[in-house]
Design a protein around this motif. Structure first.
Motif, short mmCIF file in Angstrom:
data_model
loop_
_atom_site.label_atom_id
_atom_site.label_comp_id
_atom_site.label_asym_id
_atom_site.label_seq_id
_atom_site.Cartn_x
_atom_site.Cartn_y
_atom_site.Cartn_z
N HIS A 164 67.52 -26.70 -6.29
CA HIS A 164 66.58 -26.11 -7.23
C HIS A 164 65.42 -25.42 -6.50
N CYS A 200 62.35 -24.39 -4.45
CA CYS A 200 61.69 -25.03 -3.32
C CYS A 200 61.13 -23.94 -2.41
N PHE A 213 64.29 -31.48 -4.29
CA PHE A 213 64.83 -30.27 -4.91
C PHE A 213 66.36 -30.21 -4.84
#
Length: 468
Positions: free
Chosen positions: A380, A382, A406
């Motif tokens: 995800h 970052c 993440f």
């Protein structure tokens, strides 16, 4: 009576070990039976060829010469040959002359051919001239005439042969590969890999070394590992099987960018990914994960990275899906017909699937080829520095490489990815955005806004000695 170096000896083939001891019961030689290669009888002289494993995991060929009574030598020779009767004797060898540093033919001639001749192996050697030719060869080759398939090349050639072999087995068993829920029939013919490519990751996983001679010896010894694969489907059609990694998003983009620089050879894999990382992009997706652990009571809330545990008896997920019924009474619905899933949506950099699961053991990551689940890692939002740090740990196979906030980890039997805000163009019949999959090094451009990935447990056999 037989002699070793002028010592009168007794030979025993028991307990998995060939023991050679003097009359005073002093141990002169001990050979693991699983490492025996060949016995050669010349009148009263018997030469036993065998392999030993060194500390660096490489195998080395040695021999033991016994002399003496011709009848005793013949009896021992027959006993050893009986032990070796189920070893591979007929092989289809497929060589990619353009793999890696383009030394595939030379590697075969130096590392494999002499050992094949020593062990009496007959090889049908085919040198490929174009990409995916090996897949086409296996569509019509008479598989009943061989004990195994051997690839001389990189991971890509192995994956081509694996795809061709699995497709052939499904065709012979009337299995519809284009149904994403279909359980495929496993292939019984093993595939061996003699490394001659750029990465040679699978060989390293199998043997702990990329030594070509070691790989040849593992093929001749006949041991094999059952390995998982995963299938990827799009629009009601099979795209490919993956034996190593299926990367969506960043790794798809990286491999697509690398393809533009094939003229650089293996060097492109060190240079191009840096530029790809600098232009990394987030993709809007919805993902349904179908759990591999039916007894695990976990509910995932809408949105990535939020998870709570619930007591047993609660609903595992927010959706259920019927899957293809197998080995059940027609018209009877059992618990296996309903599969529970977890659904999330959001923006991601990548969704990566590993058919060969890496597990921590003694402080390092080790491969496991036949696990009961498929590991999926979703990356995800970052910072670039955190992302580079995480991927560096992945490359170095550090145990904590996925322990980042993440990165979410999912142990699944299958999953589905839907691309949000991405439609198919009416004119070109392709996605308006260019989105790619990296399937074991092959670039696949998606043409539909949805794809399915499914685990197939122990679908192929690979010559080697890895555990798991």
């Amino acid at each position: 009576m037989l002699y070793l170096n002028n010592n009168r000896v007794n030979v025993s083939l028991e307990g998995g070990v060939m023991t050679v001891a003097s009359e005073e019961n002093n141990l002169l030689a001990s050979i693991e039976i699983r490492y025996l290669l060949k016995s050669v009888l010349e009148r009263s002289n018997l030469t036993v060829h065998y392999a030993i494993q060194k500390k660096n995991m490489k195998l080395k060929v040695k021999n033991l010469v016994l002399r003496g009574d011709e009848e005793d030598a013949q009896m021992l020779h027959k006993d050893i040959e009986h032990i070796l009767k189920d070893r591979p004797r007929r092989l289809l060898v497929i060589i990619n002359p353009n793999s890696g540093k383009k030394k595939g033919i030379k590697i075969y001639q130096i590392a494999a051919s002499p050992l094949f001749q020593l062990c009496g192996v007959k090889a049908d050697v085919i040198i490929t001239r174009k990409q995916k030719e090996s897949t086409d060869i296996l569509k019509n080759y008479n598989l009943s005439n061989i004990d195994g398939i051997v690839t001389v090349g990189g991971d890509g050639l192995y994956c081509e042969c694996m795809n061709g072999l699995i497709a052939r087995v499904q065709r012979d068993n009337n299995v519809n590969e284009n149904c994403h829920n279909t359980d495929i029939v496993s292939a019984s013919i093993p595939i061996g890999i003699i490394p001659a490519g750029s990465g040679n990751v699978i060989v390293q996983y199998l043997h702990g070394t990329k030594c070509a001679s070691t790989a040849v010896l593992h093929i001749l010894l006949g041991g094999n590992v059952e390995s998982n694969v995963c299938s990827v489907h799009e629009g009601g059609k099979l795209l490919s099987y993956s034996a190593l990694i299926l990367g969506f998003g960043l790794f798809g983009d990286i491999m697509h960018d690398c393809e533009k620089f094939r003229w650089m050879g293996p060097l492109r894999y060190n240079v191009v990914p840096v530029a790809s990382m600098l232009k990394r992009r987030e993709i809007d997706v919805e993902i349904e994960y179908y759990s591999a652990n039916k007894g695990k009571a976990t509910k995932r809330i809408r949105g990535f990275g939020k998870q709570i545990s619930l007591p047993n008896g609660f609903m595992i997920s927010s959706c259920k899906s019927k899957i293809q019924r197998t080995n059940s009474t027609p018209g009877v619905l059992d618990s296996s017909d309903v599969q529970e899933c977890e659904k999330e949506d959001g923006r991601v950099y990548a969704v990566d699937t590993h058919a060969v699961m890496m597990k921590e053991k003694s402080g390092r990551m080790t491969p496991s080829f036949g696990q009961d689940s498929l590991m999926v890692y979703t990356t995800h939002k970052c910072t670039l520095s955190d992302h580079v740090s995480q991927l560096t740990k992945v490359k170095n196979e550090q145990p904590d490489c996925y322990d980042y906030k993440f990165v979410s980890k999912h142990e699944v039997s299958s999953y589905k990815v839907r691309l949000l805000n991405c439609t198919v163009s009416e004119n070109t019949k392709t996605l308006q955005k260019n989105v790619y999959l990296n399937c074991d090094g092959e670039v696949i451009r998606l043409s539909e806004p949805e794809f399915d990935v499914k685990l197939h447990k122990k679908a192929v056999r690979i010559f080697g000695n890895a555990s798991g």
